[in-house]
Design a protein around this motif. Structure first.
Motif, PDB file in Angstrom:
ATOM      1  N   TYR A  87      -4.973   3.567  -9.625  1.00  0.00           N
ATOM      2  CA  TYR A  87      -4.780   4.401  -8.436  1.00  0.00           C
ATOM      3  C   TYR A  87      -3.909   3.699  -7.388  1.00  0.00           C
ATOM      4  O   TYR A  87      -3.194   4.335  -6.625  1.00  0.00           O
ATOM      5  CB  TYR A  87      -6.130   4.771  -7.813  1.00  0.00           C
ATOM      6  CG  TYR A  87      -6.976   5.624  -8.740  1.00  0.00           C
ATOM      7  CD1 TYR A  87      -6.777   6.999  -8.817  1.00  0.00           C
ATOM      8  CD2 TYR A  87      -7.936   5.057  -9.557  1.00  0.00           C
ATOM      9  CE1 TYR A  87      -7.538   7.783  -9.681  1.00  0.00           C
ATOM     10  CE2 TYR A  87      -8.701   5.826 -10.422  1.00  0.00           C
ATOM     11  CZ  TYR A  87      -8.504   7.194 -10.479  1.00  0.00           C
ATOM     12  OH  TYR A  87      -9.250   7.966 -11.336  1.00  0.00           O
ATOM     13  N   ASN A 106      -4.632   2.126  -4.587  1.00  0.00           N
ATOM     14  CA  ASN A 106      -4.964   2.355  -3.178  1.00  0.00           C
ATOM     15  C   ASN A 106      -5.182   1.019  -2.475  1.00  0.00           C
ATOM     16  O   ASN A 106      -6.190   0.353  -2.674  1.00  0.00           O
ATOM     17  CB  ASN A 106      -6.223   3.220  -3.081  1.00  0.00           C
ATOM     18  CG  ASN A 106      -6.588   3.553  -1.634  1.00  0.00           C
ATOM     19  OD1 ASN A 106      -5.957   3.065  -0.692  1.00  0.00           O
ATOM     20  ND2 ASN A 106      -7.592   4.384  -1.464  1.00  0.00           N
ATOM     21  N   GLU A 107      -4.235   0.621  -1.634  1.00  0.00           N
ATOM     22  CA  GLU A 107      -4.313  -0.690  -0.989  1.00  0.00           C
ATOM     23  C   GLU A 107      -5.420  -0.784   0.050  1.00  0.00           C
ATOM     24  O   GLU A 107      -5.777  -1.879   0.483  1.00  0.00           O
ATOM     25  CB  GLU A 107      -2.968  -1.033  -0.339  1.00  0.00           C
ATOM     26  CG  GLU A 107      -1.854  -1.247  -1.349  1.00  0.00           C
ATOM     27  CD  GLU A 107      -0.599  -1.782  -0.704  1.00  0.00           C
ATOM     28  OE1 GLU A 107      -0.483  -1.683   0.540  1.00  0.00           O
ATOM     29  OE2 GLU A 107       0.265  -2.307  -1.433  1.00  0.00           O
ATOM     30  N   ASP A 108      -5.968   0.356   0.470  1.00  0.00           N
ATOM     31  CA  ASP A 108      -7.036   0.357   1.483  1.00  0.00           C
ATOM     32  C   ASP A 108      -8.422   0.604   0.885  1.00  0.00           C
ATOM     33  O   ASP A 108      -9.396   0.737   1.626  1.00  0.00           O
ATOM     34  CB  ASP A 108      -6.730   1.425   2.550  1.00  0.00           C
ATOM     35  CG  ASP A 108      -5.445   1.118   3.309  1.00  0.00           C
ATOM     36  OD1 ASP A 108      -5.314  -0.026   3.775  1.00  0.00           O
ATOM     37  OD2 ASP A 108      -4.580   2.004   3.412  1.00  0.00           O
ATOM     38  N   PHE A 109      -8.503   0.657  -0.427  1.00  0.00           N
ATOM     39  CA  PHE A 109      -9.807   0.886  -1.065  1.00  0.00           C
ATOM     40  C   PHE A 109     -10.736  -0.290  -0.757  1.00  0.00           C
ATOM     41  O   PHE A 109     -10.378  -1.449  -0.955  1.00  0.00           O
ATOM     42  CB  PHE A 109      -9.630   1.036  -2.578  1.00  0.00           C
ATOM     43  CG  PHE A 109     -10.898   1.451  -3.277  1.00  0.00           C
ATOM     44  CD1 PHE A 109     -11.275   2.780  -3.352  1.00  0.00           C
ATOM     45  CD2 PHE A 109     -11.727   0.495  -3.852  1.00  0.00           C
ATOM     46  CE1 PHE A 109     -12.432   3.160  -3.988  1.00  0.00           C
ATOM     47  CE2 PHE A 109     -12.900   0.863  -4.494  1.00  0.00           C
ATOM     48  CZ  PHE A 109     -13.254   2.201  -4.558  1.00  0.00           C
ATOM     49  N   TRP A 154      -7.809  -1.511 -10.636  1.00  0.00           N
ATOM     50  CA  TRP A 154      -7.323  -1.076  -9.320  1.00  0.00           C
ATOM     51  C   TRP A 154      -5.970  -0.377  -9.432  1.00  0.00           C
ATOM     52  O   TRP A 154      -5.705   0.614  -8.741  1.00  0.00           O
ATOM     53  CB  TRP A 154      -7.197  -2.299  -8.402  1.00  0.00           C
ATOM     54  CG  TRP A 154      -6.535  -1.990  -7.089  1.00  0.00           C
ATOM     55  CD1 TRP A 154      -7.126  -1.519  -5.961  1.00  0.00           C
ATOM     56  CD2 TRP A 154      -5.139  -2.109  -6.789  1.00  0.00           C
ATOM     57  NE1 TRP A 154      -6.198  -1.339  -4.968  1.00  0.00           N
ATOM     58  CE2 TRP A 154      -4.957  -1.693  -5.459  1.00  0.00           C
ATOM     59  CE3 TRP A 154      -4.022  -2.537  -7.513  1.00  0.00           C
ATOM     60  CZ2 TRP A 154      -3.717  -1.684  -4.831  1.00  0.00           C
ATOM     61  CZ3 TRP A 154      -2.783  -2.526  -6.898  1.00  0.00           C
ATOM     62  CH2 TRP A 154      -2.637  -2.117  -5.573  1.00  0.00           C
ATOM     63  N   SER A 178      -9.809  -5.436   1.344  1.00  0.00           N
ATOM     64  CA  SER A 178      -9.023  -4.527   0.504  1.00  0.00           C
ATOM     65  C   SER A 178      -7.786  -5.271   0.037  1.00  0.00           C
ATOM     66  O   SER A 178      -7.537  -6.411   0.454  1.00  0.00           O
ATOM     67  CB  SER A 178      -8.618  -3.277   1.295  1.00  0.00           C
ATOM     68  OG  SER A 178      -7.770  -3.651   2.373  1.00  0.00           O
ATOM     69  N   ARG A 212      -4.859  -4.607   0.947  1.00  0.00           N
ATOM     70  CA  ARG A 212      -4.032  -4.782   2.145  1.00  0.00           C
ATOM     71  C   ARG A 212      -4.581  -5.893   3.038  1.00  0.00           C
ATOM     72  O   ARG A 212      -3.835  -6.608   3.703  1.00  0.00           O
ATOM     73  CB  ARG A 212      -3.942  -3.475   2.923  1.00  0.00           C
ATOM     74  CG  ARG A 212      -2.866  -3.488   4.005  1.00  0.00           C
ATOM     75  CD  ARG A 212      -2.906  -2.214   4.822  1.00  0.00           C
ATOM     76  NE  ARG A 212      -2.749  -1.042   4.012  1.00  0.00           N
ATOM     77  CZ  ARG A 212      -1.573  -0.554   3.610  1.00  0.00           C
ATOM     78  NH1 ARG A 212      -0.462  -1.184   3.949  1.00  0.00           N
ATOM     79  NH2 ARG A 212      -1.503   0.546   2.889  1.00  0.00           N
TER      80      ARG A 212
END
Length: 286
Positions: free
Chosen positions: A258, A260-263, A255, A280, A282
């Motif tokens: 990248y 990306n906390e909203d992936f 993870w 996610s 987040r």
């Protein structure tokens, strides 16, 4: 641009980081011992509630006072906005504020600054750091992660009064409240049975005058479940329950490429149920 420092240059860089802080002072050092000179540097911020002092120390799990004496611990407790965290396996050292940082070998220990040969890599932030990766930003993020995923020892937060009139006059400082203090646990007294560990995320950054800080109560069965384990939101495997780090080490490494906390992920960190992309980093819990 990064610079290699040693000797007086390293000493000056760390002292400047402490002295020049305007918002956040992050110190990660397994061993801490303050002489009068260090105290004079820190004393500049004693009455400034806008500066958040985050102190991370470690080692000597059976005799914590060897890493941070009770006298020095009490000295830091006087600051108006301070978080003190204990990490038993800490060996890394880092000093940083919102403008610059040093990854180094040196402890915040008066003897080390005077007698030891120590190295450090210093970096001052620039506008471009908002768009590119840097070793210092990675170090800062890692140290914040360490602070957020280990035991809190002491938390004090500023209380502000909002000036709500026809025009917004901002807020004024009123006082500081101690929200958590487990001094006895770390300095020679027996830990209470079933005493819960606390994390930085359990506490607000500041308080508003008239508000009362409290945590939503949880059933005992829920507390036990949270203290025991959770589930990796990507693989579903059983891990330690920690909403700030809801992934296994291997999943997190993938993870983090990248970040990306909203992936969308696959599982609920709390229950292990399939989330069908609704969790996610987040939001790890359904």
């Amino acid at each position: 641009m990064s610079k290699f420092l040693t000797g007086k240059d390293l000493d000056d860089a760390i002292c400047d980081i402490i002295w020049d802080t305007e918002r956040t002072l992050l110190i990660v050092s397994p061993y801490i011992k303050l002489d009068d000179y260090f105290k004079k540097l820190f004393d500049k911020h004693e009455n400034n509630p806008k500066i958040h002092l985050i102190l991370v120390f470690g080692k000597n799990e059976r005799a914590v006072k060897k890493s941070l004496s009770k006298a020095d611990f009490d000295y830091f407790k006087k600051f108006l906005n301070v978080s003190i965290i204990y990490v038993p396996n800490l060996h890394a050292k880092y000093y940083g504020n919102e403008k610059k940082g040093v990854i180094t070998s040196i402890n915040l220990y008066d003897y080390s600054f005077i007698n030891n040969i120590e190295f450090g890599v210093f970096r001052e932030q620039s506008i471009m750091d908002n768009f590119t990766k840097s070793a210092d930003k990675d170090a800062w993020d890692k140290c914040i992660d360490i602070a957020e995923t280990n035991d809190v020892v002491f938390i004090k937060r500023p209380v502000f009064e909002n000036k709500k009139m026809i025009i917004n006059l901002g807020k004024s400082y009123v006082k500081s409240d101690i929200l958590f203090d487990s001094t006895d646990k770390f300095y020679g007294y027996r830990r209470k049975r079933n005493e819960e560990d606390k994390r930085l995320s359990d506490f607000p950054d500041e308080l508003e005058l008239g508000s009362v800080f409290s945590e939503r109560p949880a059933r005992e069965s829920e507390k036990r479940k949270q203290n025991d384990f959770g589930y990796c939101i990507r693989s579903g495997e059983k891990i330690k329950f920690n909403p700030k780090q809801p992934m296994s080490r291997n999943s997190w490494k993938i993870w983090n490429e990248y970040g990306n906390e909203d992936f969308p992920e696959n599982y609920c960190h709390k229950t292990g149920k399939k989330s069908n992309g609704k969790t996610s980093m987040r939001k790890p819990i359904l």
